[in-house]
Design a protein around this motif. Structure first.
Motif, PDB file in Angstrom:
ATOM      1  N   ARG A  51       0.832  -1.211   0.000  1.00 13.91           N
ATOM      2  CA  ARG A  51       0.000   0.000   0.000  1.00 13.91           C
ATOM      3  C   ARG A  51       0.865   1.259   0.000  1.00 13.91           C
ATOM      4  O   ARG A  51       0.605   2.196  -0.756  1.00 13.91           O
ATOM      5  CB  ARG A  51      -0.923   0.020   1.209  1.00 13.91           C
ATOM      6  CG  ARG A  51      -2.124  -0.875   1.066  1.00 13.91           C
ATOM      7  CD  ARG A  51      -3.016  -0.723   2.290  1.00 13.91           C
ATOM      8  NE  ARG A  51      -4.148  -1.604   2.270  1.00 13.91           N
ATOM      9  CZ  ARG A  51      -5.352  -1.261   1.819  1.00 13.91           C
ATOM     10  NH1 ARG A  51      -5.564  -0.059   1.345  1.00 13.91           N
ATOM     11  NH2 ARG A  51      -6.345  -2.128   1.843  1.00 13.91           N
ATOM     12  N   ALA A  52       1.881   1.282   0.855  1.00  6.69           N
ATOM     13  CA  ALA A  52       2.754   2.460   0.935  1.00  6.69           C
ATOM     14  C   ALA A  52       3.504   2.691  -0.373  1.00  6.69           C
ATOM     15  O   ALA A  52       3.718   3.835  -0.766  1.00  6.69           O
ATOM     16  CB  ALA A  52       3.730   2.310   2.094  1.00  6.69           C
ATOM     17  N   GLU A  58       0.908   8.864  -1.272  1.00  2.00           N
ATOM     18  CA  GLU A  58       0.206  10.070  -0.859  1.00  2.00           C
ATOM     19  C   GLU A  58      -0.926   9.757   0.127  1.00  2.00           C
ATOM     20  O   GLU A  58      -1.381  10.626   0.847  1.00  2.00           O
ATOM     21  CB  GLU A  58      -0.342  10.833  -2.072  1.00  2.00           C
ATOM     22  CG  GLU A  58      -1.453  10.137  -2.842  1.00  2.00           C
ATOM     23  CD  GLU A  58      -0.985   8.987  -3.750  1.00  2.00           C
ATOM     24  OE1 GLU A  58      -1.865   8.246  -4.228  1.00  2.00           O
ATOM     25  OE2 GLU A  58       0.225   8.837  -3.976  1.00  2.00           O
ATOM     26  N   ARG A  59      -1.366   8.494   0.167  1.00  4.34           N
ATOM     27  CA  ARG A  59      -2.447   8.077   1.074  1.00  4.34           C
ATOM     28  C   ARG A  59      -1.983   7.175   2.210  1.00  4.34           C
ATOM     29  O   ARG A  59      -2.542   7.218   3.295  1.00  4.34           O
ATOM     30  CB  ARG A  59      -3.522   7.320   0.286  1.00  4.34           C
ATOM     31  CG  ARG A  59      -4.254   8.182  -0.716  1.00  4.34           C
ATOM     32  CD  ARG A  59      -5.341   7.400  -1.432  1.00  4.34           C
ATOM     33  NE  ARG A  59      -6.321   6.931  -0.460  1.00  4.34           N
ATOM     34  CZ  ARG A  59      -6.947   5.775  -0.541  1.00  4.34           C
ATOM     35  NH1 ARG A  59      -6.717   4.957  -1.547  1.00  4.34           N
ATOM     36  NH2 ARG A  59      -7.820   5.412   0.375  1.00  4.34           N
ATOM     37  N   LEU A  75      -2.987   5.344   7.316  1.00  3.45           N
ATOM     38  CA  LEU A  75      -3.876   5.869   6.272  1.00  3.45           C
ATOM     39  C   LEU A  75      -4.089   7.348   6.589  1.00  3.45           C
ATOM     40  O   LEU A  75      -4.620   7.700   7.646  1.00  3.45           O
ATOM     41  CB  LEU A  75      -5.211   5.126   6.278  1.00  3.45           C
ATOM     42  CG  LEU A  75      -6.356   5.728   5.476  1.00  3.45           C
ATOM     43  CD1 LEU A  75      -5.988   5.862   4.003  1.00  3.45           C
ATOM     44  CD2 LEU A  75      -7.614   4.892   5.639  1.00  3.45           C
ATOM     45  N   ARG A  76      -3.638   8.198   5.677  1.00  2.19           N
ATOM     46  CA  ARG A  76      -3.757   9.646   5.896  1.00  2.19           C
ATOM     47  C   ARG A  76      -5.211  10.075   5.704  1.00  2.19           C
ATOM     48  O   ARG A  76      -5.849   9.692   4.723  1.00  2.19           O
ATOM     49  CB  ARG A  76      -2.855  10.383   4.920  1.00  2.19           C
ATOM     50  CG  ARG A  76      -1.396  10.162   5.182  1.00  2.19           C
ATOM     51  CD  ARG A  76      -0.529  10.961   4.205  1.00  2.19           C
ATOM     52  NE  ARG A  76       0.854  10.898   4.587  1.00  2.19           N
ATOM     53  CZ  ARG A  76       1.728  10.028   4.082  1.00  2.19           C
ATOM     54  NH1 ARG A  76       1.366   9.170   3.163  1.00  2.19           N
ATOM     55  NH2 ARG A  76       2.976  10.026   4.500  1.00  2.19           N
ATOM     56  N   LEU A  77      -5.694  10.883   6.625  1.00  2.00           N
ATOM     57  CA  LEU A  77      -7.075  11.362   6.561  1.00  2.00           C
ATOM     58  C   LEU A  77      -7.154  12.850   6.246  1.00  2.00           C
ATOM     59  O   LEU A  77      -8.229  13.440   6.288  1.00  2.00           O
ATOM     60  CB  LEU A  77      -7.785  11.086   7.894  1.00  2.00           C
ATOM     61  CG  LEU A  77      -7.862   9.619   8.301  1.00  2.00           C
ATOM     62  CD1 LEU A  77      -8.455   9.501   9.698  1.00  2.00           C
ATOM     63  CD2 LEU A  77      -8.669   8.823   7.294  1.00  2.00           C
ATOM     64  N   ILE A  83     -12.401  11.655   1.704  1.00  2.00           N
ATOM     65  CA  ILE A  83     -12.181  10.386   2.404  1.00  2.00           C
ATOM     66  C   ILE A  83     -13.325   9.435   2.097  1.00  2.00           C
ATOM     67  O   ILE A  83     -14.500   9.808   2.208  1.00  2.00           O
ATOM     68  CB  ILE A  83     -12.100  10.616   3.925  1.00  2.00           C
ATOM     69  CG1 ILE A  83     -10.932  11.546   4.251  1.00  2.00           C
ATOM     70  CG2 ILE A  83     -11.974   9.291   4.664  1.00  2.00           C
ATOM     71  CD1 ILE A  83     -10.968  12.081   5.646  1.00  2.00           C
ATOM     72  N   ASP A  84     -12.989   8.226   1.704  1.00  2.00           N
ATOM     73  CA  ASP A  84     -13.978   7.172   1.504  1.00  2.00           C
ATOM     74  C   ASP A  84     -14.144   6.463   2.843  1.00  2.00           C
ATOM     75  O   ASP A  84     -13.360   5.584   3.200  1.00  2.00           O
ATOM     76  CB  ASP A  84     -13.505   6.205   0.417  1.00  2.00           C
ATOM     77  CG  ASP A  84     -14.487   5.090   0.141  1.00  2.00           C
ATOM     78  OD1 ASP A  84     -15.463   4.922   0.929  1.00  2.00           O
ATOM     79  OD2 ASP A  84     -14.299   4.374  -0.851  1.00  2.00           O
ATOM     80  N   TRP A  85     -15.165   6.839   3.607  1.00  2.50           N
ATOM     81  CA  TRP A  85     -15.347   6.310   4.954  1.00  2.50           C
ATOM     82  C   TRP A  85     -15.676   4.827   4.953  1.00  2.50           C
ATOM     83  O   TRP A  85     -15.388   4.130   5.920  1.00  2.50           O
ATOM     84  CB  TRP A  85     -16.381   7.127   5.713  1.00  2.50           C
ATOM     85  CG  TRP A  85     -15.844   8.487   6.047  1.00  2.50           C
ATOM     86  CD1 TRP A  85     -16.205   9.678   5.483  1.00  2.50           C
ATOM     87  CD2 TRP A  85     -14.810   8.800   6.983  1.00  2.50           C
ATOM     88  NE1 TRP A  85     -15.462  10.701   6.020  1.00  2.50           N
ATOM     89  CE2 TRP A  85     -14.602  10.195   6.952  1.00  2.50           C
ATOM     90  CE3 TRP A  85     -14.044   8.035   7.856  1.00  2.50           C
ATOM     91  CZ2 TRP A  85     -13.659  10.833   7.750  1.00  2.50           C
ATOM     92  CZ3 TRP A  85     -13.103   8.671   8.657  1.00  2.50           C
ATOM     93  CH2 TRP A  85     -12.919  10.050   8.602  1.00  2.50           C
ATOM     94  N   ARG A  86     -16.260   4.323   3.881  1.00  4.81           N
ATOM     95  CA  ARG A  86     -16.483   2.872   3.786  1.00  4.81           C
ATOM     96  C   ARG A  86     -15.156   2.139   3.723  1.00  4.81           C
ATOM     97  O   ARG A  86     -14.984   1.103   4.366  1.00  4.81           O
ATOM     98  CB  ARG A  86     -17.332   2.535   2.565  1.00  4.81           C
ATOM     99  CG  ARG A  86     -18.775   2.875   2.735  1.00  4.81           C
ATOM    100  CD  ARG A  86     -19.596   2.365   1.590  1.00  4.81           C
ATOM    101  NE  ARG A  86     -20.906   2.972   1.639  1.00  4.81           N
ATOM    102  CZ  ARG A  86     -21.677   3.177   0.617  1.00  4.81           C
ATOM    103  NH1 ARG A  86     -21.285   2.802  -0.585  1.00  4.81           N
ATOM    104  NH2 ARG A  86     -22.860   3.743   0.756  1.00  4.81           N
TER     105      ARG A  86
END
Length: 72
Positions: free
Chosen positions: A15-16, A21-22, A37-39, A44-47
Motif C-alpha cells: 500500500r505504501a 500520498e495516502r 492511512l492519511r485522513l 475520504i472514503d469512509w467505507r
C-alpha cells in the motif's frame, strides 16, 4: 491526521509503495505489519476506512472476541 492499522503480511509495504500520498509506514510499528492511512489528503472514503479498520481489528483481537463477531 491519520489512522494506523494492522495488515496482512506485506500488505502494508504494498500500500505504501502503490499510493504513498495516502498510505505510509509508521516508525516503530511499520516493520511489524502496520500502515498509516492519511485522513488529511482530500476526500475520504469512509467505507474504505471502516473496512480497513475492521480488518485490522480482526487481525489483532482475541479469538474469543472474534467468535462473538461471527468471524475467524
Amino acid at each position: 491526521v491519520s489512522v494506523c492499522v494492522k495488515s496482512e503480511a506485506g500488505e502494508n509495504v504494498d500500500r505504501a509503495r502503490r499510493e504513498p500520498e495516502r498510505f505510509y509506514l509508521p516508525p516503530y510499528i511499520g516493520p511489524r505489519g502496520w500502515f498509516g492511512l492519511r485522513l488529511d489528503r482530500g476526500r475520504i472514503d469512509w467505507r474504505e476506512v471502516a473496512e480497513i479498520v475492521t480488518r485490522s481489528y480482526r487481525l489483532t483481537a482475541p479469538k474469543s472476541f472474534l467468535k462473538q463477531l461471527g468471524g475467524s
